[in-house]
Design a protein around this motif. Structure first.
Motif, PDB file in Angstrom:
ATOM      1  N   ILE A 206       0.839  -1.203   0.000  1.00  0.00           N
ATOM      2  CA  ILE A 206       0.000   0.000   0.000  1.00  0.00           C
ATOM      3  C   ILE A 206       0.871   1.249   0.000  1.00  0.00           C
ATOM      4  CG2 ILE A 206      -1.769   1.278   1.267  1.00  0.00           C
ATOM      5  CD1 ILE A 206      -2.688  -1.366   2.466  1.00  0.00           C
ATOM      6  N   GLU A 207       1.952   1.217   0.763  1.00  0.00           N
ATOM      7  CA  GLU A 207       2.841   2.377   0.845  1.00  0.00           C
ATOM      8  C   GLU A 207       3.458   2.698  -0.515  1.00  0.00           C
ATOM      9  OE1 GLU A 207       2.176   0.561   4.698  1.00  0.00           O
ATOM     10  OE2 GLU A 207       2.961  -0.285   2.819  1.00  0.00           O
ATOM     11  N   THR A 208       3.821   1.655  -1.251  1.00  0.00           N
ATOM     12  CA  THR A 208       4.408   1.873  -2.581  1.00  0.00           C
ATOM     13  C   THR A 208       3.382   2.468  -3.537  1.00  0.00           C
ATOM     14  OG1 THR A 208       5.975   0.057  -2.283  1.00  0.00           O
ATOM     15  CG2 THR A 208       5.527   0.750  -4.535  1.00  0.00           C
ATOM     16  N   VAL A 209       2.165   1.967  -3.491  1.00  0.00           N
ATOM     17  CA  VAL A 209       1.104   2.533  -4.342  1.00  0.00           C
ATOM     18  C   VAL A 209       0.904   4.011  -4.025  1.00  0.00           C
ATOM     19  CG1 VAL A 209      -1.378   2.476  -4.838  1.00  0.00           C
ATOM     20  CG2 VAL A 209      -0.081   0.342  -4.714  1.00  0.00           C
ATOM     21  N   SER A 210       0.849   4.347  -2.744  1.00  0.00           N
ATOM     22  CA  SER A 210       0.647   5.745  -2.337  1.00  0.00           C
ATOM     23  C   SER A 210       1.809   6.624  -2.807  1.00  0.00           C
ATOM     24  CB  SER A 210       0.492   5.840  -0.820  1.00  0.00           C
ATOM     25  OG  SER A 210      -0.669   5.154  -0.390  1.00  0.00           O
ATOM     26  N   ARG A 211       3.036   6.121  -2.659  1.00  0.00           N
ATOM     27  CA  ARG A 211       4.207   6.903  -3.089  1.00  0.00           C
ATOM     28  C   ARG A 211       4.191   7.137  -4.599  1.00  0.00           C
ATOM     29  NH1 ARG A 211       7.168   3.659   0.624  1.00  0.00           N
ATOM     30  NH2 ARG A 211       7.839   2.322  -1.098  1.00  0.00           N
ATOM     31  N   GLN A 212       3.836   6.120  -5.354  1.00  0.00           N
ATOM     32  CA  GLN A 212       3.845   6.259  -6.810  1.00  0.00           C
ATOM     33  C   GLN A 212       2.726   7.179  -7.291  1.00  0.00           C
ATOM     34  OE1 GLN A 212       6.239   5.300  -8.787  1.00  0.00           O
ATOM     35  NE2 GLN A 212       7.314   4.358  -7.052  1.00  0.00           N
ATOM     36  N   LEU A 213       1.575   7.139  -6.649  1.00  0.00           N
ATOM     37  CA  LEU A 213       0.501   8.079  -6.990  1.00  0.00           C
ATOM     38  C   LEU A 213       0.940   9.517  -6.702  1.00  0.00           C
ATOM     39  CD1 LEU A 213      -2.669   6.193  -5.684  1.00  0.00           C
ATOM     40  CD2 LEU A 213      -2.178   6.807  -8.071  1.00  0.00           C
ATOM     41  N   THR A 214       1.587   9.699  -5.563  1.00  0.00           N
ATOM     42  CA  THR A 214       2.080  11.037  -5.215  1.00  0.00           C
ATOM     43  C   THR A 214       3.113  11.518  -6.227  1.00  0.00           C
ATOM     44  OG1 THR A 214       1.688  10.652  -2.854  1.00  0.00           O
ATOM     45  CG2 THR A 214       3.249  12.390  -3.436  1.00  0.00           C
ATOM     46  N   LEU A 216       3.383  10.637  -9.434  1.00  0.00           N
ATOM     47  CA  LEU A 216       2.698  10.978 -10.683  1.00  0.00           C
ATOM     48  C   LEU A 216       1.972  12.311 -10.561  1.00  0.00           C
ATOM     49  CD1 LEU A 216       1.221   7.500 -11.706  1.00  0.00           C
ATOM     50  CD2 LEU A 216       3.190   8.656 -12.717  1.00  0.00           C
ATOM     51  N   ARG A 217       1.407  12.561  -9.376  1.00  0.00           N
ATOM     52  CA  ARG A 217       0.715  13.834  -9.160  1.00  0.00           C
ATOM     53  C   ARG A 217       1.698  15.006  -9.177  1.00  0.00           C
ATOM     54  NH1 ARG A 217       0.201  16.821  -4.824  1.00  0.00           N
ATOM     55  NH2 ARG A 217       0.964  15.172  -3.432  1.00  0.00           N
ATOM     56  N   LYS A 218       2.823  14.861  -8.492  1.00  0.00           N
ATOM     57  CA  LYS A 218       3.809  15.940  -8.440  1.00  0.00           C
ATOM     58  C   LYS A 218       4.418  16.223  -9.810  1.00  0.00           C
ATOM     59  CE  LYS A 218       5.156  15.514  -3.577  1.00  0.00           C
ATOM     60  NZ  LYS A 218       6.261  15.204  -2.628  1.00  0.00           N
ATOM     61  N   GLU A 219       4.486  15.184 -10.663  1.00  0.00           N
ATOM     62  CA  GLU A 219       5.035  15.376 -12.001  1.00  0.00           C
ATOM     63  C   GLU A 219       3.997  15.906 -12.983  1.00  0.00           C
ATOM     64  OE1 GLU A 219       6.698  11.625 -13.086  1.00  0.00           O
ATOM     65  OE2 GLU A 219       8.418  11.822 -11.749  1.00  0.00           O
ATOM     66  N   GLY A 220       2.786  16.115 -12.503  1.00  0.00           N
ATOM     67  CA  GLY A 220       1.746  16.706 -13.336  1.00  0.00           C
ATOM     68  C   GLY A 220       1.061  15.744 -14.283  1.00  0.00           C
ATOM     69  N   LEU A 221       1.257  14.452 -14.088  1.00  0.00           N
ATOM     70  CA  LEU A 221       0.632  13.474 -14.981  1.00  0.00           C
ATOM     71  C   LEU A 221      -0.810  13.190 -14.600  1.00  0.00           C
ATOM     72  CD1 LEU A 221       3.668  13.101 -15.628  1.00  0.00           C
ATOM     73  CD2 LEU A 221       3.165  10.681 -16.057  1.00  0.00           C
ATOM     74  N   ILE A 222      -1.129  13.324 -13.307  1.00  0.00           N
ATOM     75  CA  ILE A 222      -2.493  13.053 -12.853  1.00  0.00           C
ATOM     76  C   ILE A 222      -2.933  14.126 -11.869  1.00  0.00           C
ATOM     77  CG2 ILE A 222      -2.219  10.548 -13.121  1.00  0.00           C
ATOM     78  CD1 ILE A 222      -1.998  10.368 -10.052  1.00  0.00           C
ATOM     79  N   VAL A 223      -4.246  14.266 -11.730  1.00  0.00           N
ATOM     80  CA  VAL A 223      -4.856  15.086 -10.696  1.00  0.00           C
ATOM     81  C   VAL A 223      -5.785  14.172  -9.910  1.00  0.00           C
ATOM     82  CG1 VAL A 223      -6.462  16.961 -10.177  1.00  0.00           C
ATOM     83  CG2 VAL A 223      -4.718  17.266 -11.942  1.00  0.00           C
ATOM     84  N   MET A 224      -5.577  14.090  -8.610  1.00  0.00           N
ATOM     85  CA  MET A 224      -6.407  13.239  -7.767  1.00  0.00           C
ATOM     86  C   MET A 224      -7.564  14.065  -7.222  1.00  0.00           C
ATOM     87  SD  MET A 224      -3.335  11.114  -5.878  1.00  0.00           S
ATOM     88  CE  MET A 224      -4.501  10.019  -5.070  1.00  0.00           C
ATOM     89  N   GLU A 225      -8.752  13.869  -7.810  1.00  0.00           N
ATOM     90  CA  GLU A 225      -9.917  14.651  -7.414  1.00  0.00           C
ATOM     91  C   GLU A 225     -10.433  14.214  -6.043  1.00  0.00           C
ATOM     92  OE1 GLU A 225     -12.746  14.448 -10.574  1.00  0.00           O
ATOM     93  OE2 GLU A 225     -11.569  15.776 -11.869  1.00  0.00           O
ATOM     94  N   ASP A 226     -10.427  12.907  -5.811  1.00  0.00           N
ATOM     95  CA  ASP A 226     -10.774  12.345  -4.503  1.00  0.00           C
ATOM     96  C   ASP A 226     -10.229  10.932  -4.476  1.00  0.00           C
ATOM     97  OD1 ASP A 226     -12.721  10.635  -5.798  1.00  0.00           O
ATOM     98  OD2 ASP A 226     -14.102  12.334  -5.794  1.00  0.00           O
ATOM     99  N   GLN A 227     -10.592  10.149  -3.472  1.00  0.00           N
ATOM    100  CA  GLN A 227     -10.042   8.802  -3.329  1.00  0.00           C
ATOM    101  C   GLN A 227     -10.449   7.874  -4.473  1.00  0.00           C
ATOM    102  OE1 GLN A 227      -7.875   7.448  -1.021  1.00  0.00           O
ATOM    103  NE2 GLN A 227      -7.555   9.565  -0.375  1.00  0.00           N
ATOM    104  N   ARG A 228     -11.522   8.199  -5.169  1.00  0.00           N
ATOM    105  CA  ARG A 228     -12.066   7.300  -6.182  1.00  0.00           C
ATOM    106  C   ARG A 228     -11.955   7.820  -7.608  1.00  0.00           C
ATOM    107  NH1 ARG A 228     -13.275   1.923  -4.904  1.00  0.00           N
ATOM    108  NH2 ARG A 228     -13.776   1.842  -2.698  1.00  0.00           N
ATOM    109  N   HIS A 229     -11.521   9.070  -7.787  1.00  0.00           N
ATOM    110  CA  HIS A 229     -11.502   9.632  -9.137  1.00  0.00           C
ATOM    111  C   HIS A 229     -10.176  10.331  -9.417  1.00  0.00           C
ATOM    112  CE1 HIS A 229     -15.839   9.242  -8.252  1.00  0.00           C
ATOM    113  NE2 HIS A 229     -15.914   8.930  -9.541  1.00  0.00           N
ATOM    114  N   ILE A 230      -9.615  10.011 -10.579  1.00  0.00           N
ATOM    115  CA  ILE A 230      -8.349  10.589 -11.027  1.00  0.00           C
ATOM    116  C   ILE A 230      -8.540  11.136 -12.434  1.00  0.00           C
ATOM    117  CG2 ILE A 230      -5.986  10.022 -11.769  1.00  0.00           C
ATOM    118  CD1 ILE A 230      -5.790   8.080  -9.479  1.00  0.00           C
ATOM    119  N   ARG A 231      -7.942  12.287 -12.688  1.00  0.00           N
ATOM    120  CA  ARG A 231      -7.952  12.853 -14.039  1.00  0.00           C
ATOM    121  C   ARG A 231      -6.538  12.713 -14.616  1.00  0.00           C
ATOM    122  NH1 ARG A 231     -11.932  15.601 -16.401  1.00  0.00           N
ATOM    123  NH2 ARG A 231     -12.981  15.949 -14.406  1.00  0.00           N
TER     124      ARG A 231
END
Length: 264
Positions: A206-214, A216-231
């Motif tokens: 779980i920690e690795t998934v959270s780190r990788q999502l963060t 991708l977000r910091k690199e501007g590839l994704i926007v996390m709208e909430d826990q269930r939706h990503i742009r």
């Protein structure tokens, strides 16, 4: 155990196969009007709540059919109780296999799920008469074989970042097809799994998934709208991370319009 006592009730859904929203992607997509009419006469619908078992590993399978709405997870359990998610099924995917009576996997509803089902014996009778249905089922099973081989590469060779990027690209392509929208920057996808389930599916923590999502977000590839939706903001860069052949992905998007869940 008599499973009829624990199954959810049948739904009084009156819908012709020709009007179904998954008509052009499901196992019946190559069927003509007369063939659809025959399937119409033997189909029925059943709804499942999140977390509800659709079929259990090792149990007899009386029914098989297509996911109309929702997401289904396939699980395999070892003798010592360890469990591994081995697949996700989406709208138009086929759960069950004719000519096989015992389920090799658990199929669990991840979200609210509606299934279009057929009694296995009746479906096998129709299958023996309809070459188009047989052809489509074979096509879907071969597509899944290709997907399974790709998943072996993902689990065996890809880094954590590549695995997560591949997962997000799969959801992006699915979302575009189901919503009949172009696959382009800004596409909004729903994440049907918890982070714990994503970690199980990708063979990560779980920690690795959270780190990788963060990341991708910091690199501007994704926007996390909430826990269930990503742009997804940069599909090209995300696709490049996956290390997948874009030609294979294009062929899958264009020609492979459904899969079969090997649970029966």
């Amino acid at each position: 155990m008599d499973r009829t006592s624990v199954l959810p009730p049948l739904r009084a859904v009156q819908q012709r196969c020709s009007d179904c929203k998954i008509r052009h992607r499901a196992v019946c997509s190559l069927s003509g009007p007369q063939e659809l009419a025959e399937l119409d006469r033997i189909k029925f619908y059943r709804d499942f709540d999140p977390g509800q078992e659709i079929v259990g590993e090792g149990e007899p399978i009386d029914s098989l059919g297509s996911v109309v709405d929702g997401v289904v997870a396939l699980h395999k359990t070892l003798e010592d109780g360890r469990r591994q998610m081995v697949g996700l099924m989406f709208a138009s995917d086929f759960i069950g296999r004719p000519l096989r009576a015992i389920a090799p996997y658990d199929a669990i509803a991840v979200t609210k799920v509606r299934m279009c089902l057929f009694r296995r014996s009746k479906f096998e009778e129709v299958l023996s008469r309809q070459s188009s249905l047989e052809h489509r089922l074979l096509e879907m099973m071969l597509d899944e074989l290709d997907c399974a081989r790709d998943w072996m590469v993902l689990l065996g060779r890809k880094t954590a970042q590549e695995r997560l990027a591949s997962f997000l690209m799969i959801l992006s392509r699915r979302s575009a097809r189901l919503d009949k929208q172009p696959l382009m920057d800004g596409i909004r996808i729903e994440i049907p799994l918890t982070r714990e389930a994503i970690a199980e599916y990708l063979g990560l923590t779980i920690e690795t998934v959270s780190r990788q999502l963060t990341k991708l977000r910091k690199e501007g590839l994704i926007v996390m709208e909430d826990q269930r939706h990503i742009r997804i903001m940069n599909l090209a860069r995300l696709a490049a991370i996956t290390q997948d052949d874009p030609r294979a992905a294009d062929e899958y998007d264009g020609n492979s319009t459904g899969n079969t869940g090997l649970i029966g």
